[in-house]
Structures are given as C-alpha cells and as structure tokens.
Design an enzyme around this catalytic site. Sequence first.
Site, PDB file in Angstrom:
ATOM      1  N   GLU A 148      74.430  64.764  85.651  1.00 36.83           N
ATOM      2  CA  GLU A 148      73.243  63.928  85.706  1.00 36.83           C
ATOM      3  C   GLU A 148      73.662  62.459  85.730  1.00 36.83           C
ATOM      4  OE1 GLU A 148      71.165  64.317  81.680  1.00 36.83           O
ATOM      5  OE2 GLU A 148      72.755  65.832  81.605  1.00 36.83           O
ATOM      6  N   LYS A 150      74.292  58.652  84.655  1.00 29.12           N
ATOM      7  CA  LYS A 150      74.530  57.962  83.387  1.00 29.12           C
ATOM      8  C   LYS A 150      73.678  56.692  83.418  1.00 29.12           C
ATOM      9  CE  LYS A 150      78.124  56.061  80.384  1.00 29.12           C
ATOM     10  NZ  LYS A 150      77.437  54.759  80.157  1.00 29.12           N
ATOM     11  N   ASP A 152      71.857  53.244  82.517  1.00 30.98           N
ATOM     12  CA  ASP A 152      72.302  52.002  81.896  1.00 30.98           C
ATOM     13  C   ASP A 152      71.118  51.363  81.181  1.00 30.98           C
ATOM     14  OD1 ASP A 152      73.911  49.935  81.142  1.00 30.98           O
ATOM     15  OD2 ASP A 152      73.900  48.921  83.081  1.00 30.98           O
ATOM     16  N   TYR A 259      67.053  63.382  78.138  1.00 32.58           N
ATOM     17  CA  TYR A 259      68.169  64.120  78.720  1.00 32.58           C
ATOM     18  C   TYR A 259      68.955  64.987  77.738  1.00 32.58           C
ATOM     19  CZ  TYR A 259      70.749  60.134  76.780  1.00 32.58           C
ATOM     20  OH  TYR A 259      71.247  59.175  75.941  1.00 32.58           O
ATOM     21  N   LYS A 358      82.716  57.202  85.363  1.00 32.99           N
ATOM     22  CA  LYS A 358      82.099  55.902  85.627  1.00 32.99           C
ATOM     23  C   LYS A 358      82.242  55.483  87.088  1.00 32.99           C
ATOM     24  CE  LYS A 358      81.414  52.990  82.661  1.00 32.99           C
ATOM     25  NZ  LYS A 358      80.244  52.356  82.022  1.00 32.99           N
ATOM     26  N   CYS A 449      52.816  24.492  95.873  1.00 35.03           N
ATOM     27  CA  CYS A 449      53.436  24.774  94.576  1.00 35.03           C
ATOM     28  C   CYS A 449      53.023  26.178  94.138  1.00 35.03           C
ATOM     29  CB  CYS A 449      52.987  23.743  93.547  1.00 35.03           C
ATOM     30  SG  CYS A 449      53.476  24.144  91.844  1.00 35.03           S
ATOM     31  N   CYS A 452      50.547  25.611  90.762  1.00 36.46           N
ATOM     32  CA  CYS A 452      49.239  24.927  90.792  1.00 36.46           C
ATOM     33  C   CYS A 452      48.642  24.830  92.187  1.00 36.46           C
ATOM     34  CB  CYS A 452      49.353  23.533  90.179  1.00 36.46           C
ATOM     35  SG  CYS A 452      50.325  22.370  91.173  1.00 36.46           S
ATOM     36  N   CYS A 465      56.567  19.200  93.692  1.00 34.94           N
ATOM     37  CA  CYS A 465      55.131  19.332  93.463  1.00 34.94           C
ATOM     38  C   CYS A 465      54.635  17.972  92.998  1.00 34.94           C
ATOM     39  CB  CYS A 465      54.841  20.389  92.402  1.00 34.94           C
ATOM     40  SG  CYS A 465      53.128  20.364  91.810  1.00 34.94           S
ATOM     41  N   CYS A 471      50.191  19.779  86.625  1.00 39.16           N
ATOM     42  CA  CYS A 471      50.717  21.088  87.028  1.00 39.16           C
ATOM     43  C   CYS A 471      51.115  21.844  85.775  1.00 39.16           C
ATOM     44  CB  CYS A 471      51.927  20.913  87.939  1.00 39.16           C
ATOM     45  SG  CYS A 471      52.797  22.461  88.321  1.00 39.16           S
TER      46      CYS A 471
END
Length: 719
Positions: A148, A150, A152, A259, A358, A449, A452, A465, A471
């Site tokens: 299966e 692995k 992370d 699992y 791995k 922007c 805004c 902007c 803003c």
Amino acid sequence: MSTPAEVDADDLRYADPDNPYLTEPDTDFAPVADLDAGDAAAEADLLRDAIREHDHRYYARNDPLIADRTYDALFARLEELEDAFDLEASDSPTRRVGGGTLEELGEVEHAAPMLSIDQSGEAEDVREFDERVRRELDDAEDVAYSCEPKFDGLSVEVVYENGRYVQAATRGDGRVGDDVTEQVRTIRSVPERLAGDPPETLAVRGEVFIPRDAFQAHNRERIERGKEPFANPRNAAAGTLRQLDLEAVAERPLDCFFYDVLGWDTGGSVDDDGRAASQPDTHIGELDGLGSFGLHVNDRAEGAEDIEAAIDYRDRLLDEREDLNYEIDGTVIKVNDRAKREELGTKARSVRWAFAYKFPARHEVTTVEDIVVQVGRTGRLTPVALLDPVDVGGVTVSRATLHNPDEIDSLGVNVGDEVRVKRAGDVIPQVAEVVESHSDRPYEFPSECPVCSSEIEREGPLAFCPNGLACPAQAERAVVHYASRGGLDIEGLGEESVEQLREAGLVETLPDLYRLSDRREDLADLEGWGETSADNLIREVEASTEPELADFLAALGIHEVGAATARNLARHFGTFEAVRTAGEAELAEVDDIGETVARTVRDFFETEQNARVIDDLLDYVDPQPDDTETGDALEGVTFVFTGSLSTARSVAQDLVEAHGANATGSVSGNTDYLVVGENPGTSKREDADANDVPELDEEEFAALLAEHGIGWPPGDEEE
C-alpha cells in the site's frame, strides 16, 4: 453534476434506500414553525442518516450522490431543526463544524503500541527483509505480502465503541499520544458512527493528511491574505491537528486514510484459533472489513505473491505518484497473514513484519500547481508560484517567487509547467527556468488587485495596487507594521492578533486601533483574550497617541522610508504637517532622499485613500514636533554603518546626526566613513573599497568622535 435516480441498497452504508434525502431530495422544506417535536425529530433522524451516507460517498469513495449545493441545503436544514427543537445527538454530522477552544491537549494511552517500521530506498534492503522474514518463520514456504502507499501525513489512533466514535490520539512516543479527539471529529472522512457489523471495540490506525489540490488552494488563500504559506501538506496537517481552536481546525481541508487495526474486541467471542471472532485472517481482508464499516481506505492497496511482486508494485506506484491527489513517499510492504505477523513479533520500536520501500527525494525539478499574486504592505504585487513540494539543497520548497510580471514573461511560465527551482543566496526560492512547458502562453498577470479589485498600476517591471490603506491586504499589513518595533512598538499587536481583530470586525484600518476602548467588551470576548488582555492592549494603544515625529513617519509604512529616512524628514521639516504638504523638490533636498524617494513620499500623501485614513488617524494621534538641537562638530561628514555595534546602530546614527553629520544607508562617493561592527554585510564593504571610503571599527569610531569632543557610547562626552 448528474444524480442517479436510485441507488443499489447493497451499496449503502448508513441510509435506507427509501430515505427521501438520499437521491434527488426535495429541499423546499416546510417551515419549522409548522412542525411539532415528533415530526422534527423524525426528519432530523432521516437527515442525519442521509448526510452520513453523503459524507461516506463523497469523502471515502469519491462517488457523490448529490450536488454540493443540495448537500449544503440538507446540512443547513438539520442545523435548523436541532437548534429549534433542541435535538442533541452526540454523533450528529453537525458536530463536525468546530467551535470552542481547548485549553490544552491531554494524553492518551494507545490500545496497542503504534510502532515504526524499518525503511530503505534500496531494493536489496527489501530483499534482505524478505530473507529475514523467511528465516524467522516456521513455515516460510508460502509468504505473501500486502502493499500500500506510504502516506506522508500524521499518524493517529481512532477508537470506536459499539460503532460510535469515542477517541483519537496522535502517535506520540508510540505508547502515549496527544488527545486530539475533538480535532479529528471535524474530519468528514472519519465517520461518527460505523456502518455494518463492527466489533464492540475497534481501534484503528490512520494517517491524517491534506489533499494536494486542497493544500494548494489553502496556501493560495493564505498568501492572498498576506500570511506565510505552509511548507508542505504534512506540516500543515500536523500543525492543524495540534490547534486548540476547533473552528480553525474545521476550516482546514483535512482527510484521513485508515490502514491498520490496533484493537478488535468482540466482547469475548473468539474463533477456533483463539482470535477475535470475525476478525479477518489477512491484512487485505482487514482493509476490506474497515471499508465495509464506512472507514476511508485507500484503493491502491493490493496483495503480492512474493517480494519481487512487491518491488514491482513500488515501481509502478512511483510512476503514478504525480497523478495522486495525496502525498506519498514510498510504499509499505507487510506480511499479509496475521498469524505469521504474530509469529514474527516486534522489536523495541518497530515491527518485524513490515518494511517501507522509500521513493527517491524529488530534486529541483517540479510542477507549478498554481500562481497567486500577493499584495505587500506598500501595495506591490508579487506573483508567487505554488509548487509540488520539492527538495532543494536539503530544504522542502513548496513556493517560489516569480518577482514581477516581466519575469513571468521572460521565463514563459504558467500553471502546469515543469520548472527548475533554485534558492537565491540559499534563502529565497525562485523559479530558474521552465524545463518542460505544458501551456500555450505565459501566465496572464491580473489587471486588478486580487484583494480589493482596484485597477493595478505599472511602474517599470513592477505592479502596484493604488488603493493604499483602503486595500484590506495593505491595511492589515499596515496595522502590523504600525504596531511593530519598527513603528510605534505597541505590545500585544502581532500578526496573529491583528488578523484576529480584523476577522472580528474590530480593526479594519489604523484609526480603529484607537477606537478599541469603545469596544472593550467585544475585545475581551475574543478567544484567548479576556478583560486583562483587553485592558493591557487598550493601555498600550493609548500610550502611543503622542509619538515622536520620526517614529510616527516610520510607522506609516511609506515605501522606502525606514527609521533613518524618517529621522531625516523629521529633523528637516520639524512637524508632520510640513512633511505631509512638502513638494517633491523640497523633499529631495533632505539628506539621503533622492528624486525617487521624494516622489514615493509625495505619492503616498497624495493618494486619496491614504489621505482619508491619515485625517481620521490624526483625530487620535498627535505626532510631536522634532526639536532636536544639533551641533556642528561633525558638520559635512557622512557616515554609513554596517554590522552590530555595542549599542544599537540607530543610537549611533542619532548621535552623529545630532552633531551635524549625515547617516545614510548606502555607500557612495560622498561617504566619508564606513563604520564596521560585528558580522558586517559584504555589499557595503565592497562599495567602500570601490569608492576608496575608509573603514572604521568601533574603537576607531569612538576615537574619531573623541577628537570632536563627543563620547561613545553616548553619555561619555568630555567636560
């Protein structure tokens, strides 16, 4: 999205096939006022069953029955009924939305040790694992494996009693972990109630993670709000599970794969071999069983008749890795037969019946998953590439700057392209080149922007902007800067607290800080605050109402105006009004301010949005005129400082300026001395060498000042 007219009864886990809210539900609900308590309870039960089924189909099986908006309508109706008729249910789907805060994480002892497994990225080590397994088994003729991905993420234990969710804990030291019951409860792929015929007590091991697409979307949102993005999905998941604010946990897109079985107790019933009745004999059988209970099980798990087949599985999965919507860093190979596992047993910290094969680390070349435009404190728009996390010089990189619109055009980069990433100066990741393009044209930089919607302005290769302090992105960062040590040093107003105040509607712009005293109760009611914290902050804000002019100018966050430039402006003009109304030519006369900075200062004060905010701010704040009396002992001498002195560099700058000298930020042909402290930078020293500017260490600097009757450190002046 198509919706099936009916669904196979054998395919359901939580709802009866005749449940009216299962397929094509009518969301034109009767008014709550027309229901009695019995009708409301019956409708709520049907809604809970249907929502559990929809959660299972959507999160565990990726096979939804209804559209998202229909699901939202069902969920809202259930919340409405539960509130109106006080219909409490400990395992109701509505409990997942989060809310409240935990004081701390308790500790939980696991049902069985959550041990680690040996690992390697070499096929020969995997074959040696197989040889060890066969040596230690009495019957080694028929050893099959399960394989299966692995994952992370973050490993957790989840416990069910009589089919109901009761507890969750992190792995911790393998025997005791942090209690994250309420955090895991918010994950929609973790059922509150198991389906089918589960054992009386079931303890399962799972991996909490954030899907890759959800991770990129969440990082995009964080960057647009001016927050640092997460480095990778695993860090995001781990940090989220340890949050004490349950609403914050619920907002993040966590998922979970199950699992392994840590405990399977049927209440004393055992089979002929002494194992818990109905517990499967193989790991693949267990995974099928967990899936039948409604738990989210990964569909890539499969059996392997021998170790070579397991190695082939890993190689196939490596080829498919980039197509998966979750991070994996290898495969896990386990002895499939549970009796053989028990015979093999465990070591102190790991099991003897499993091995992780791995994958090699990703290096430098990766995929651009998204491009998001970040709005800085001064309004500058910076494009950022969100990347599939990649290892660059031993550091996991999930984003890289694209600098500006011209850089995007130069690279020809767009979403989906494979790029090479480097770390500029070993610090800031940036996209170095496009390795393989999967787009017809470069990313099109927005014309507005992203926060805004103001029409952006271009200044050479840069984009800005123009909405200034109006803003929201600039306003939030402006408040953080205003309260920072580089501003007015208002204690208790860091980035997180400012964000919390903005989200609560208490602080939108700078003047709102001075109106907090009028909303003391609202401030005290915020999570993590209370009356004492509220009063402390209000006192800190009130103490900043008469700042020194230089400090106030620096606090406004004008582009290119740091502490030194703010001091020069304050001493040259004396009052804030004089600075504010000065023309470009007058500003350019100030020491260390050229035409570009003068234009920037003038533009800041002339921007209509900024002017409105400053007018409002001056109703509360009275910048004190600068009345610094300067001598002329060092008149005409220009200093530049680099590195750390025994006293703050700003003190040295103030001192020489008080005696008529100039203290500038960069070395030029007009510089008389470069004062070099500890751990100096290289660029100023190189410029000094190129311009024949003499360097002084701190002792030589003190001697020079003494020649002019000035003591160093300050306070040591000669009589």
